[in-house]
Design a protein around this motif. Structure first.
Motif, mmCIF file in Angstrom:
data_model
loop_
_atom_site.group_PDB
_atom_site.id
_atom_site.type_symbol
_atom_site.label_atom_id
_atom_site.label_comp_id
_atom_site.label_asym_id
_atom_site.label_seq_id
_atom_site.Cartn_x
_atom_site.Cartn_y
_atom_site.Cartn_z
ATOM 1 N N GLU A 2 -0.209 -8.585 -30.728
ATOM 2 C CA GLU A 2 0.790 -8.170 -31.693
ATOM 3 C C GLU A 2 0.368 -6.985 -32.547
ATOM 4 O O GLU A 2 1.201 -6.281 -33.075
ATOM 5 C CB GLU A 2 1.189 -9.345 -32.572
ATOM 6 C CG GLU A 2 0.022 -9.930 -33.349
ATOM 7 C CD GLU A 2 0.389 -11.217 -34.032
ATOM 8 O OE1 GLU A 2 0.167 -11.304 -35.256
ATOM 9 O OE2 GLU A 2 0.876 -12.123 -33.352
ATOM 10 N N ASN A 3 -0.928 -6.730 -32.691
ATOM 11 C CA ASN A 3 -1.396 -5.622 -33.530
ATOM 12 C C ASN A 3 -2.268 -4.651 -32.737
ATOM 13 O O ASN A 3 -3.228 -4.102 -33.269
ATOM 14 C CB ASN A 3 -2.183 -6.156 -34.730
ATOM 15 C CG ASN A 3 -1.301 -6.935 -35.682
ATOM 16 O OD1 ASN A 3 -0.169 -6.548 -35.927
ATOM 17 N ND2 ASN A 3 -1.806 -8.048 -36.181
ATOM 18 N N PHE A 4 -1.928 -4.404 -31.480
ATOM 19 C CA PHE A 4 -2.714 -3.508 -30.650
ATOM 20 C C PHE A 4 -2.537 -2.079 -31.130
ATOM 21 O O PHE A 4 -1.420 -1.592 -31.295
ATOM 22 C CB PHE A 4 -2.282 -3.636 -29.191
ATOM 23 C CG PHE A 4 -3.026 -2.715 -28.266
ATOM 24 C CD1 PHE A 4 -4.396 -2.827 -28.118
ATOM 25 C CD2 PHE A 4 -2.355 -1.738 -27.552
ATOM 26 C CE1 PHE A 4 -5.091 -1.990 -27.263
ATOM 27 C CE2 PHE A 4 -3.035 -0.897 -26.699
ATOM 28 C CZ PHE A 4 -4.413 -1.025 -26.555
ATOM 29 N N THR A 5 -3.650 -1.424 -31.397
ATOM 30 C CA THR A 5 -3.615 -0.030 -31.842
ATOM 31 C C THR A 5 -4.458 0.798 -30.877
ATOM 32 O O THR A 5 -5.675 0.888 -31.016
ATOM 33 C CB THR A 5 -4.163 0.094 -33.280
ATOM 34 O OG1 THR A 5 -5.462 -0.503 -33.336
ATOM 35 C CG2 THR A 5 -3.256 -0.599 -34.280
ATOM 36 N N PRO A 6 -3.827 1.401 -29.872
ATOM 37 C CA PRO A 6 -4.588 2.088 -28.824
ATOM 38 C C PRO A 6 -5.427 3.261 -29.316
ATOM 39 O O PRO A 6 -6.507 3.499 -28.805
ATOM 40 C CB PRO A 6 -3.517 2.548 -27.837
ATOM 41 C CG PRO A 6 -2.228 2.440 -28.543
ATOM 42 C CD PRO A 6 -2.393 1.455 -29.642
ATOM 43 N N LEU A 7 -4.956 3.969 -30.326
ATOM 44 C CA LEU A 7 -5.719 5.122 -30.807
ATOM 45 C C LEU A 7 -7.039 4.689 -31.433
ATOM 46 O O LEU A 7 -8.104 5.239 -31.115
ATOM 47 C CB LEU A 7 -4.891 5.937 -31.804
ATOM 48 C CG LEU A 7 -5.540 7.233 -32.275
ATOM 49 C CD1 LEU A 7 -5.821 8.154 -31.093
ATOM 50 C CD2 LEU A 7 -4.649 7.927 -33.278
ATOM 51 N N SER A 8 -6.996 3.682 -32.296
ATOM 52 C CA SER A 8 -8.243 3.227 -32.926
ATOM 53 C C SER A 8 -9.147 2.548 -31.898
ATOM 54 O O SER A 8 -10.371 2.660 -31.974
ATOM 55 C CB SER A 8 -7.956 2.289 -34.098
ATOM 56 O OG SER A 8 -7.314 1.117 -33.662
ATOM 57 N N ALA A 9 -8.565 1.858 -30.907
ATOM 58 C CA ALA A 9 -9.374 1.245 -29.851
ATOM 59 C C ALA A 9 -10.071 2.316 -29.024
ATOM 60 O O ALA A 9 -11.257 2.197 -28.702
ATOM 61 C CB ALA A 9 -8.495 0.368 -28.964
ATOM 62 N N LEU A 10 -9.359 3.385 -28.691
ATOM 63 C CA LEU A 10 -9.943 4.483 -27.924
ATOM 64 C C LEU A 10 -11.034 5.188 -28.727
ATOM 65 O O LEU A 10 -12.114 5.487 -28.205
ATOM 66 C CB LEU A 10 -8.851 5.474 -27.525
ATOM 67 C CG LEU A 10 -9.282 6.642 -26.654
ATOM 68 C CD1 LEU A 10 -9.804 6.142 -25.311
ATOM 69 C CD2 LEU A 10 -8.118 7.591 -26.439
#
Length: 144
Positions: A2-10
């Motif tokens: 529900e809180n996936f943040t691809p930019l911060s994960a990358l």
């Protein structure tokens, strides 16, 4: 998710890869946490890196604390397990890293980036053990 943040994960993954690569290039050592902690707790004779190992571990502890207390970012998860479960889990992880000749960071980040077959097998084993643990504890026996 529900809180996936691809930019911060990358960005976070890239920083971990950069740090592991720089650690290897500058020190000639793999940035595997179990090896660093193991070398700090029982150093080999003539080991010239105890201060480096202690600084690495201090950074792992102080970095998140500085982020939490120095910014308005709140912790995303809380540990709610009883202390005996946490201790048993820690001992099992220590046993597993000894049995597997390394930990997830050493095999999963550093070993895979060097195309190590041994690290691929170890990482797949770690992942399968985690999948099975969640299946059993959350879905078969219904633990939280």
């Amino acid at each position: 998710m529900e809180n996936f943040t691809p930019l911060s994960a990358l960005l976070g993954g890239g920083l971990i890869g950069l740090a592991a690569g720089l650690y290897f290039l500058l020190n000639g050592r793999i940035a595997g946490i179990s090896g660093i902690v193991g070398g700090l707790l029982s150093p080999n004779k003539g080991d010239s890196a105890p201060l480096e190992r202690a600084a690495f571990i201090a950074g792992l502890i102080l970095g998140p604390l500085a982020l939490i207390f120095g910014t308005s970012i709140e912790a995303q998860s809380m540990v709610t397990s009883p202390m005996p479960v946490i201790i048993a889990g820690g001992l099992l992880v220590g046993f597993g890293t000894t049995l597997g000749s390394g930990c997830t960071s050493g095999h999963g980040i550093c070993g895979l980036s060097r195309f190590s077959l041994r690290s691929l097998v170890a990482t797949l084993s770690f992942m399968m053990a985690g999948f099975l643990t969640v299946l059993v504890t959350r879905h078969l026996i219904g633990a939280a």
